[in-house]
Design a protein around this motif. Structure first.
Motif, mmCIF file in Angstrom:
data_model
loop_
_atom_site.group_PDB
_atom_site.id
_atom_site.type_symbol
_atom_site.label_atom_id
_atom_site.label_comp_id
_atom_site.label_asym_id
_atom_site.label_seq_id
_atom_site.Cartn_x
_atom_site.Cartn_y
_atom_site.Cartn_z
ATOM 1 N N LEU A 42 48.611 41.022 39.985
ATOM 2 C CA LEU A 42 48.215 39.691 40.467
ATOM 3 C C LEU A 42 47.209 39.041 39.522
ATOM 4 O O LEU A 42 47.290 37.842 39.235
ATOM 5 N N LEU A 43 46.260 39.809 39.047
ATOM 6 C CA LEU A 43 45.279 39.250 38.128
ATOM 7 C C LEU A 43 45.913 38.870 36.794
ATOM 8 O O LEU A 43 45.499 37.891 36.155
ATOM 9 N N ALA A 44 46.901 39.628 36.364
ATOM 10 C CA ALA A 44 47.575 39.300 35.113
ATOM 11 C C ALA A 44 48.321 37.975 35.207
ATOM 12 O O ALA A 44 48.487 37.273 34.199
ATOM 13 N N ARG A 45 48.783 37.600 36.388
ATOM 14 C CA ARG A 45 49.448 36.314 36.585
ATOM 15 C C ARG A 45 48.468 35.189 36.875
ATOM 16 O O ARG A 45 48.884 34.069 37.176
ATOM 17 N N GLY A 46 47.180 35.479 36.831
ATOM 18 C CA GLY A 46 46.171 34.458 37.059
ATOM 19 C C GLY A 46 45.882 34.173 38.507
ATOM 20 O O GLY A 46 45.248 33.151 38.817
ATOM 21 N N ARG A 47 46.307 35.072 39.409
ATOM 22 C CA ARG A 47 46.054 34.872 40.833
ATOM 23 C C ARG A 47 44.735 35.529 41.225
ATOM 24 O O ARG A 47 44.346 36.568 40.678
ATOM 25 N N SER A 48 44.051 34.941 42.167
ATOM 26 C CA SER A 48 42.822 35.512 42.723
ATOM 27 C C SER A 48 43.169 36.354 43.935
ATOM 28 O O SER A 48 44.036 36.005 44.747
ATOM 29 N N LEU A 101 42.832 40.633 29.572
ATOM 30 C CA LEU A 101 43.678 39.641 30.228
ATOM 31 C C LEU A 101 43.174 38.212 30.042
ATOM 32 O O LEU A 101 43.977 37.276 30.078
ATOM 33 N N ALA A 102 41.894 38.010 29.856
ATOM 34 C CA ALA A 102 41.317 36.670 29.798
ATOM 35 C C ALA A 102 40.502 36.522 28.516
ATOM 36 O O ALA A 102 40.012 37.522 27.959
ATOM 37 N N PRO A 103 40.367 35.300 28.005
ATOM 38 C CA PRO A 103 39.599 35.114 26.757
ATOM 39 C C PRO A 103 38.134 35.492 26.881
ATOM 40 O O PRO A 103 37.527 35.917 25.906
ATOM 41 N N ASP A 104 37.560 35.341 28.060
ATOM 42 C CA ASP A 104 36.147 35.678 28.253
ATOM 43 C C ASP A 104 35.963 37.051 28.877
ATOM 44 O O ASP A 104 34.847 37.396 29.304
ATOM 45 N N GLY A 105 37.035 37.863 28.922
ATOM 46 C CA GLY A 105 36.923 39.232 29.377
ATOM 47 C C GLY A 105 36.699 39.344 30.875
ATOM 48 O O GLY A 105 37.116 38.493 31.666
ATOM 49 N N VAL A 106 36.040 40.419 31.256
ATOM 50 C CA VAL A 106 35.761 40.730 32.661
ATOM 51 C C VAL A 106 34.272 40.528 32.918
ATOM 52 O O VAL A 106 33.427 40.990 32.149
ATOM 53 N N VAL A 107 33.950 39.844 34.000
ATOM 54 C CA VAL A 107 32.569 39.584 34.395
ATOM 55 C C VAL A 107 32.337 40.253 35.741
ATOM 56 O O VAL A 107 33.049 39.969 36.724
ATOM 57 N N ARG A 108 31.358 41.158 35.807
ATOM 58 C CA ARG A 108 31.011 41.858 37.048
ATOM 59 C C ARG A 108 29.793 41.187 37.658
ATOM 60 O O ARG A 108 28.756 41.027 36.997
ATOM 61 N N LEU A 109 29.888 40.812 38.927
ATOM 62 C CA LEU A 109 28.802 40.172 39.653
ATOM 63 C C LEU A 109 28.556 40.913 40.959
ATOM 64 O O LEU A 109 29.474 41.542 41.517
ATOM 65 N N ALA A 161 37.937 33.883 32.686
ATOM 66 C CA ALA A 161 37.573 35.300 32.776
ATOM 67 C C ALA A 161 38.104 35.871 34.078
ATOM 68 O O ALA A 161 38.460 35.147 35.019
ATOM 69 N N VAL A 162 38.155 37.183 34.134
ATOM 70 C CA VAL A 162 38.449 37.914 35.363
ATOM 71 C C VAL A 162 37.107 38.263 36.003
ATOM 72 O O VAL A 162 36.335 39.075 35.465
ATOM 73 N N VAL A 163 36.797 37.642 37.109
ATOM 74 C CA VAL A 163 35.492 37.779 37.761
ATOM 75 C C VAL A 163 35.640 38.760 38.914
ATOM 76 O O VAL A 163 36.410 38.520 39.857
ATOM 77 N N VAL A 164 34.926 39.862 38.831
ATOM 78 C CA VAL A 164 34.951 40.906 39.860
ATOM 79 C C VAL A 164 33.635 40.835 40.622
ATOM 80 O O VAL A 164 32.554 41.019 40.036
ATOM 81 N N PRO A 174 38.421 26.784 38.024
ATOM 82 C CA PRO A 174 39.892 26.839 38.107
ATOM 83 C C PRO A 174 40.524 27.747 37.068
ATOM 84 O O PRO A 174 41.679 28.155 37.242
ATOM 85 N N GLU A 175 39.820 28.075 35.976
ATOM 86 C CA GLU A 175 40.394 28.896 34.911
ATOM 87 C C GLU A 175 40.092 30.378 35.069
ATOM 88 O O GLU A 175 40.413 31.160 34.182
ATOM 89 N N CYS A 176 39.457 30.769 36.185
ATOM 90 C CA CYS A 176 39.081 32.163 36.408
ATOM 91 C C CYS A 176 39.975 32.779 37.475
ATOM 92 O O CYS A 176 40.440 32.102 38.398
#
Length: 849
Positions: A121-127, A152-160, A200-203, A222-224
């Protein structure tokens, strides 16, 4: 002789020593002022931040100051971090590795299907929203998915960390993870523009926002692609969010037993497998319960090996030399320690803690006092009082009592309630106060950076929150001290969510403790925070409250800082709005007193900002309304009343007063210079305006001058001004007897200003000839009798009808009356009449000539 000086001390001279020194005492490397109760003053840390187009100066002494960013000091545009910088930033935000032997790495069991679905799902850009109970293994699954999505994303993975974080906190955290912009916090509009371009992929683990707040987060980025770990009871977002949901259930029985064997690091016996089966049915297969159950089995194995492993000296502490010897190895019957009960296996926190070291148990007491927030392991030696207390964090983490939360640790799900039931909260107030005092000292130390203070923000805020509702003496003061010390550091670290929480907790604690100066500081900081956040109404209220409190305390520097910020609030809000004009008979506001020192704000208990009063008379009101107030309609003639307002009211009163002063000055000057300079008596002139005998009368009473009395030469200003244009005579006093003036050299006497019925009377007080035969200054007799009302209604500004007071005339005519009116009405009427008929007045000296 001074024993430290080996030579003569006469006149401050010292003989050189044998070693070539001059005999003077070597200065100490450290200041000894601390020995006398005067600690060495530390330098105040002042940090400047740019917030949008504002320059914020964090001042811990008098309060922060904010101003428009000067030209040339604007910050550089934010720069995106490189992959290496993002990796360093992520490692800095990870929880510390506990001291002690490393814990075993547990496998991810029965999560293969969920893992592949989330990555797809994340690879297809879905949240995706991963929903599961606390202790179901959400954090472990999120870590595994994040490790497979780095490319998967230009800005990588962001952990929050979503624990106690708002939408604004998460957006600013996302901005800081992707962009590098030191000492700069973008305004909300700039922030939205920056995060909109982040891909980015925001976790986010332990997310606590839902519904509209979650929709706002998703709409702003919208791009995350988001991977959210939430509890089942969290409100779902709207339909337009297009958020997939994946449910995370418990483990099966076989997977649970396998996990238990991984924790124990040995095969299970038949009794242990049966006990684990009952535990699986009771806990619904939650992995956290089996991790804790495996810790119980490890402790049981130690007891079987060494019965004294968990005695009063603790297993992890060295046994002192004078301790009694360890008994011989027990028989096989005594080695069989029974398995824990099913209740102890479902809620094992108290049993696990009882078999830990004293430092670990004391750490748990501090953690319970802080609401489940575990202090950083670097603070444990100072809090617990043991130099090796930092190893307690490893003990607690190895038993499954802790779970990571951002850069720190918290108690695992359900552990806090179990420890409180087990008596670990009995001394919570004492432990919270000790933690508050420690953090207040630590955060004020010059070596502590704002980033380190931000990492401990949750524990600091929890300590303040625990002390505020406590009624014990000194608890609120300790919370005030902690908030006063931590708030500037949190502001400088741009953790404004924690900054606001600290300020509000400090303000409440200061109110309870009665510390007005500190409460004013917190109100000021809350106003600065609201101003920088764009909430101008809230900023105005907080700053006005702070200014009034500091004015009452005579805190000039603090009040000046508040007024500067309040002026900026007024400038950014476009100035104050013009109040609505009140009508006649309505309640009108008096002069505003809310900006004066010592006046509380309307948002807090105290006198109202506007004092209400009912208009019952016709006073001349002066207010502080702006000059741009709309003009009031023209007053109507008659007995009506009108209240001037705003600048027009001030202008009318000021003009009337100025014109009255000019008229009186002219009268005095003419009285001093009138007549023949060689005759002393000629200096006495009358206020009656004379004209040539051949002058024609137009019969208009409004254009006729009044026959006023001659002012006394000695006191020209003692006479009250009369109202010209009226047909009635006004006397300067109500005494009934004239004040005789000095006689002239030829025997003539000046008139008193009261015309008699016979102009040819021989009375020296009348307008007729004097006893010596010389005529007095010719005067113009009134056109109508004094008692005849005016034939034309007056056109001047209407005033209150005058009160008719009978006054005796020197000639004995009791019908002559004097109109008694207020000074404001007389001044207004005099100014209007003088402006209407300026040509009727002639120089009395020309008439006398």
């Amino acid at each position: 002789m001074d024993p430290t000086h080996q030579g003569s001390e006469e006149y401050g001279r010292h003989s050189d020593g044998a070693d070539g020194s001059d005999g003077r005492r070597r200065p100490s490397r450290e200041s000894g002022s601390a020995d006398f109760g005067q600690p060495t003053p530390q330098q105040v840390r002042i940090v400047q931040l740019t917030v949008g187009d504002l320059l914020l100066t964090v001042n811990p002494v008098d309060g922060s100051e904010v101003e428009t960013c000067p030209p040339g000091s604007q910050p550089d545009a934010p720069v995106r971090r490189t992959p290496a910088e993002r990796a360093d930033h992520e490692r800095a935000g990870a929880p510390p590795v506990p001291a002690g032997p490393p814990a075993p790495q547990l496998p991810l069991l029965e999560r293969h299907q969920e893992h592949e679905r989330l990555v797809g799902l994340l690879a297809r850009g879905r949240s995706v929203r991963l929903t599961g109970q606390a202790g179901s293994g959400r954090t472990a699954l999120l870590d595994a998915v994040a490790a497979d999505c780095t490319d998967l994303a230009p800005d990588g993975v962001v952990r929050l960390n979503g624990h106690r974080r708002t939408t604004a906190d998460l957006l600013y955290g996302l901005f800081d993870a992707v962009h590098r912009s030191p000492l700069h916090r973008p305004d909300p509009q700039e922030l939205l523009a920056l995060v909109r371009s982040i891909g980015a992929v925001v976790v986010i683990d332990d997310l606590e926002i839902g519904g509209a707040a979650l929709d706002e987060l998703l709409e702003a980025t919208p791009e995350c692609a988001f991977l959210l770990g939430t509890a089942p009871d969290l409100a779902a977002p709207g339909i337009d969010a297009h958020l997939e949901e994946v449910l995370l259930a418990g483990l099966g029985r076989s997977a649970s037993l396998e996990l238990l064997e991984k924790v124990v690091e040995r095969p299970l016996t038949e009794d242990e497998r049966n006990w684990a089966g009952d535990l699986w049915f009771e806990s619904e297969g939650l992995p956290l319960r089996f991790v804790q159950a495996g810790s119980l089995l490890r402790q049981r194995d130690r007891l079987n090996t060494d019965p004294e492993a968990f005695d009063e000296y603790d297993y992890f502490e060295p046994r002192p030399g004078d301790a009694p010897p360890v008994p011989e190895a027990p028989t096989a019957e005594t080695l069989d320690v029974p398995l824990p009960s099913l209740g102890e296996g479902a809620a094992p926190a108290v049993l696990l803690a009882s078999r830990l070291s004293e430092a670990a148990r004391e750490t748990l007491r501090f953690t319970v006092a802080l609401g489940g927030e575990v202090p950083h392991q670097a603070h444990l030696p100072a809090l617990v009082g043991d130099t090796h207390a930092d190893a307690a964090l490893g003990e607690l983490a190895g038993c499954g009592l802790l779970s990571p939360a951002g850069p720190r640790y918290r108690l695992a799900a359900g552990v806090l309630a179990q420890l409180e039931a087990g008596g670990y909260a009995e001394s919570a107030a004492t432990h919270a106060r000790t933690a508050a005092q420690h953090y207040a000292w630590w955060v004020s130390h010059p070596s502590v950076t704002p980033q380190r203070a931000v990492a401990e923000a949750d524990a600091i805020v929890a300590a303040m929150g625990r002390l505020i509702p406590d009624a014990e003496a000194g608890q609120a003061s300790a919370a005030v001290l902690l908030a006063r010390s931590a708030a500037p550091a949190l502001a400088a670290g741009i953790a404004w969510g924690a900054w606001e929480k600290a300020l509000r907790a400090g303000q409440e604690a200061a109110r309870i403790a009665g510390e007005v100066a500190e409460e004013a500081y917190f109100h000021h900081e809350l106003g600065i925070l609201a101003l920088c956040s764009g909430n101008l109404d809230r900023a105005r209220t907080e700053l006005e409250t702070s200014i009034s409190m500091r004015g009452a305390l005579a805190d000039k520097s603090g009040a000046v800082a508040g007024r500067r910020a309040l002026a900026l609030v007024a400038d950014r809000s476009g100035g104050l709005e013009t109040p609505v004009r009140s009508q006649v008979g309505d309640e009108v506001p008096a002069v505003r007193q809310d900006l004066l020192p010592g006046t509380p704000s309307a948002a807090f208990p105290g006198p109202p900002l506007f004092a209400r009063q009912t208009v019952e008379e016709d006073p001349t009101l002066i207010s502080s309304l702006p000059a741009t107030a709309p003009r009031s309609p023209a007053p109507k003639t008659g007995g009506g009343r009108a209240v001037l307002g705003g600048a027009r009211r001030n202008l009318a009163a000021a003009g009337a007063g100025a014109l009255l002063i000019a008229v009186l000055g002219t009268v005095v000057t003419l009285g001093l210079t009138a007549g023949d300079p060689e005759e002393p008596g000629s200096r006495n002139v009358t206020t009656e305006q004379s004209s040539p005998e051949d002058a024609t009368d137009d019969g208009s009473p409004a254009d006729e001058p009044d026959d006023g009395p001659a002012p006394d030469d000695g006191a020209p200003g003692n006479e009250a001004p009369t109202t010209p244009g009226s047909s009635e005579s006004a006397t300067p006093s109500t005494s009934g007897s004239p004040s005789p003036g000095p006689s002239s050299s030829d025997g003539s006497s000046p008139g008193t200003g009261e015309p008699s019925g016979d102009p040819t009377s021989d009375d020296p007080t009348s307008g007729g000839p004097s006893p010596s035969g010389k005529p007095t200054t010719p005067t113009k007799p009134p056109t109508t009798p004094p008692t005849t009302p005016p034939t034309t209604p007056p056109t001047e500004t209407p005033t209150t009808p005058p009160t008719e007071t009978p006054t005796e005339d020197p000639t004995g005519d009791p019908d002559t009356t004097s109109s008694a009116s207020g000074p404001a009405e007389s001044a207004t009427a005099t100014a209007t009449a003088s402006a209407d008929a300026p040509a009727e007045s002639e120089d009395p000296t020309e008439a006398a000539a």
